[in-house]
Write an enzyme that holds these catalytic residues in place. Structure first.
Site, PDB file in Angstrom:
ATOM      1  N   ASP A 126     -44.771 -24.868-139.177  1.00 58.26           N
ATOM      2  CA  ASP A 126     -43.540 -25.607-138.848  1.00 58.26           C
ATOM      3  C   ASP A 126     -43.722 -26.541-137.661  1.00 58.26           C
ATOM      4  O   ASP A 126     -42.776 -27.186-137.211  1.00 58.26           O
ATOM      5  CB  ASP A 126     -42.389 -24.641-138.584  1.00 58.26           C
ATOM      6  CG  ASP A 126     -42.653 -23.714-137.402  1.00 58.26           C
ATOM      7  OD1 ASP A 126     -43.729 -23.837-136.766  1.00 58.26           O
ATOM      8  OD2 ASP A 126     -41.790 -22.867-137.117  1.00 58.26           O
ATOM      9  N   GLY A 127     -44.950 -26.627-137.147  1.00 53.98           N
ATOM     10  CA  GLY A 127     -45.238 -27.564-136.060  1.00 53.98           C
ATOM     11  C   GLY A 127     -45.223 -26.956-134.673  1.00 53.98           C
ATOM     12  O   GLY A 127     -45.624 -27.602-133.705  1.00 53.98           O
ATOM     13  N   ASP A 166     -45.389 -55.092-106.285  1.00 58.42           N
ATOM     14  CA  ASP A 166     -44.228 -55.292-105.414  1.00 58.42           C
ATOM     15  C   ASP A 166     -44.537 -54.675-104.058  1.00 58.42           C
ATOM     16  O   ASP A 166     -45.562 -53.989-103.878  1.00 58.42           O
ATOM     17  CB  ASP A 166     -42.960 -54.675-106.018  1.00 58.42           C
ATOM     18  CG  ASP A 166     -43.140 -53.222-106.408  1.00 58.42           C
ATOM     19  OD1 ASP A 166     -43.640 -52.438-105.582  1.00 58.42           O
ATOM     20  OD2 ASP A 166     -42.793 -52.875-107.553  1.00 58.42           O
ATOM     21  N   LYS A 181     -40.800 -61.269-105.581  1.00 59.32           N
ATOM     22  CA  LYS A 181     -39.914 -61.730-106.645  1.00 59.32           C
ATOM     23  C   LYS A 181     -38.833 -62.656-106.085  1.00 59.32           C
ATOM     24  O   LYS A 181     -38.199 -62.345-105.094  1.00 59.32           O
ATOM     25  CB  LYS A 181     -39.264 -60.536-107.348  1.00 59.32           C
ATOM     26  CG  LYS A 181     -40.257 -59.611-108.021  1.00 59.32           C
ATOM     27  CD  LYS A 181     -39.565 -58.430-108.677  1.00 59.32           C
ATOM     28  CE  LYS A 181     -40.573 -57.499-109.330  1.00 59.32           C
ATOM     29  NZ  LYS A 181     -39.926 -56.326-109.967  1.00 59.32           N
ATOM     30  N   HIS A 193     -44.668 -41.185-109.118  1.00 58.34           N
ATOM     31  CA  HIS A 193     -44.084 -42.500-108.811  1.00 58.34           C
ATOM     32  C   HIS A 193     -43.345 -42.466-107.479  1.00 58.34           C
ATOM     33  O   HIS A 193     -43.407 -43.427-106.704  1.00 58.34           O
ATOM     34  CB  HIS A 193     -43.152 -42.919-109.939  1.00 58.34           C
ATOM     35  CG  HIS A 193     -42.697 -44.346-109.866  1.00 58.34           C
ATOM     36  ND1 HIS A 193     -43.583 -45.401-109.968  1.00 58.34           N
ATOM     37  CD2 HIS A 193     -41.480 -44.891-109.673  1.00 58.34           C
ATOM     38  CE1 HIS A 193     -42.918 -46.544-109.854  1.00 58.34           C
ATOM     39  NE2 HIS A 193     -41.647 -46.259-109.659  1.00 58.34           N
ATOM     40  N   ARG A 219     -35.460 -64.698-107.485  1.00 57.01           N
ATOM     41  CA  ARG A 219     -34.554 -64.924-108.603  1.00 57.01           C
ATOM     42  C   ARG A 219     -34.120 -66.389-108.616  1.00 57.01           C
ATOM     43  O   ARG A 219     -33.562 -66.887-107.644  1.00 57.01           O
ATOM     44  CB  ARG A 219     -33.335 -64.005-108.515  1.00 57.01           C
ATOM     45  CG  ARG A 219     -32.374 -64.159-109.689  1.00 57.01           C
ATOM     46  CD  ARG A 219     -31.393 -63.013-109.767  1.00 57.01           C
ATOM     47  NE  ARG A 219     -32.047 -61.753-110.086  1.00 57.01           N
ATOM     48  CZ  ARG A 219     -32.404 -61.394-111.303  1.00 57.01           C
ATOM     49  NH1 ARG A 219     -32.179 -62.216-112.336  1.00 57.01           N
ATOM     50  NH2 ARG A 219     -32.981 -60.235-111.510  1.00 57.01           N
ATOM     51  N   ARG A 237     -40.600 -40.468-113.428  1.00 59.90           N
ATOM     52  CA  ARG A 237     -39.919 -41.714-113.058  1.00 59.90           C
ATOM     53  C   ARG A 237     -38.414 -41.635-113.288  1.00 59.90           C
ATOM     54  O   ARG A 237     -37.681 -42.503-112.813  1.00 59.90           O
ATOM     55  CB  ARG A 237     -40.533 -42.890-113.826  1.00 59.90           C
ATOM     56  CG  ARG A 237     -41.946 -43.234-113.358  1.00 59.90           C
ATOM     57  CD  ARG A 237     -42.485 -44.465-114.045  1.00 59.90           C
ATOM     58  NE  ARG A 237     -42.747 -44.227-115.462  1.00 59.90           N
ATOM     59  CZ  ARG A 237     -43.075 -45.188-116.326  1.00 59.90           C
ATOM     60  NH1 ARG A 237     -43.150 -46.440-115.916  1.00 59.90           N
ATOM     61  NH2 ARG A 237     -43.336 -44.892-117.586  1.00 59.90           N
ATOM     62  N   GLN A 238     -37.960 -40.614-113.995  1.00 57.53           N
ATOM     63  CA  GLN A 238     -36.520 -40.395-114.152  1.00 57.53           C
ATOM     64  C   GLN A 238     -36.050 -39.472-113.021  1.00 57.53           C
ATOM     65  O   GLN A 238     -35.592 -38.359-113.240  1.00 57.53           O
ATOM     66  CB  GLN A 238     -36.205 -39.793-115.514  1.00 57.53           C
ATOM     67  CG  GLN A 238     -36.513 -40.709-116.685  1.00 57.53           C
ATOM     68  CD  GLN A 238     -35.978 -40.154-117.994  1.00 57.53           C
ATOM     69  OE1 GLN A 238     -34.862 -39.642-118.064  1.00 57.53           O
ATOM     70  NE2 GLN A 238     -36.782 -40.259-119.043  1.00 57.53           N
TER      71      GLN A 238
END
Length: 277
Positions: free
Chosen positions: A33-34, A157, A181, A120, A183, A87-88
């Site tokens: 079933d994995g 950055d 950066k 991160h 804009r 990173r979350q």
């Protein structure tokens, strides 16, 4: 004893050699079933589980490895060369999880302490309910670099300039700068090196992770007449067509470590991890 995850066998072997500790003969299997199943036939009093969580399935395997190791070892140390979901580290909108915290809490249930390589944000280590230490392995990226002419080490950055400085220091020569950066409209952003000139120089782009390759490809396009361009990263995720993007952008070579085992993994982070074990 070093207990390798199935996606991290090369690094586990390198760490075994660096520490002169045996490598566990882990067996990996799946049911029809994995569902995953692992077997750790034996460990010493200390089990060092080394597993990059590059997928949801790898997270499950890590928990299984920890549980199997705990049945025999007095101490379990978990090494996350690459920590998925790191990173979350914040909720982007109301009602969303802090996924890095959820993962850290789950990992902490099966271990006595954690090492994670160049997360991160080092603050993710605070999410673990056991002692957790970030390992800086960025300096290892200097080793595979060829002889460079008037090198310029560039981070994407200002926040990542510390990585570029670490690689430059390890290489022993070169200037360090970052992309700035600007804009120009609601939808357009220009990026270019903040101070340094790139004409005729060997450029080394440095970041913690290359995932889609879009950021690095965009950065390469802003360079003015460089001699050669090299991309270095601790975590060479290189998802989907990232490697093709970099090649089309004119990158001469890509160098990563073995936190994520890819064809570009040109150097091991084992020595950096070994210092903390």
């Amino acid at each position: 004893m070093i207990v390798p995850g199935s996606d991290t066998q090369e690094l586990a072997a390198a760490l075994s050699a660096a520490l002169d500790e045996p490598l566990a003969a882990v067996e990996y299997d799946r049911f029809a079933d994995g569902e995953r199943l692992v077997q750790v036939p034996e460990t010493d009093d200390r089990a060092v589980v080394v597993a990059s969580t590059v997928s949801d399935s790898a997270h499950v395997e890590l928990l299984q490895l920890q549980d199997a190791a705990r049945q025999q070892a007095e101490e379990v140390v978990t090494v996350l060369p690459y920590m998925g979901y790191a990173r979350q580290d914040a909720a982007f909108e109301d009602g969303q999880p802090v996924s890095a915290r959820a993962i850290a809490r789950a990992v902490a249930t099966g271990t006595d302490r954690v090492l994670t390589v160049n997360p991160h944000e080092t603050a993710v280590c605070d999410f673990f309910d056991v002692p957790a230490t970030p390992v800086d392995a960025a300096g290892r990226l200097a080793e595979p670099l060829p002889s460079l002419s008037d090198p310029l080490f560039l981070s994407p950055d200002a926040g990542a300039i510390g990585l570029a400085e670490t690689v430059s220091d390890a290489y022993g020569d070169g200037e360090v700068d970052y992309f700035e950066k600007t804009r120009t409209s609601d939808t357009e952003v220009e990026i270019e090196p903040s101070d340094a000139t790139t004409t005729g120089r060997d450029i080394v782009l440095v970041d913690d992770i290359v995932a889609t390759g879009s950021t690095m490809s965009t950065a390469v396009a802003q360079l003015t007449a460089p001699a050669r361009v090299f991309v270095t990263c601790v975590h060479p995720m290189l998802a989907a067509n990232a490697r093709t993007k970099l090649e089309r952008a004119g990158v001469d070579a890509v160098y990563g470590t073995d936190t994520i085992e890819r064809p570009v993994s040109a150097v091991s982070v084992a020595p950096a991890i070994a210092e903390h074990l």
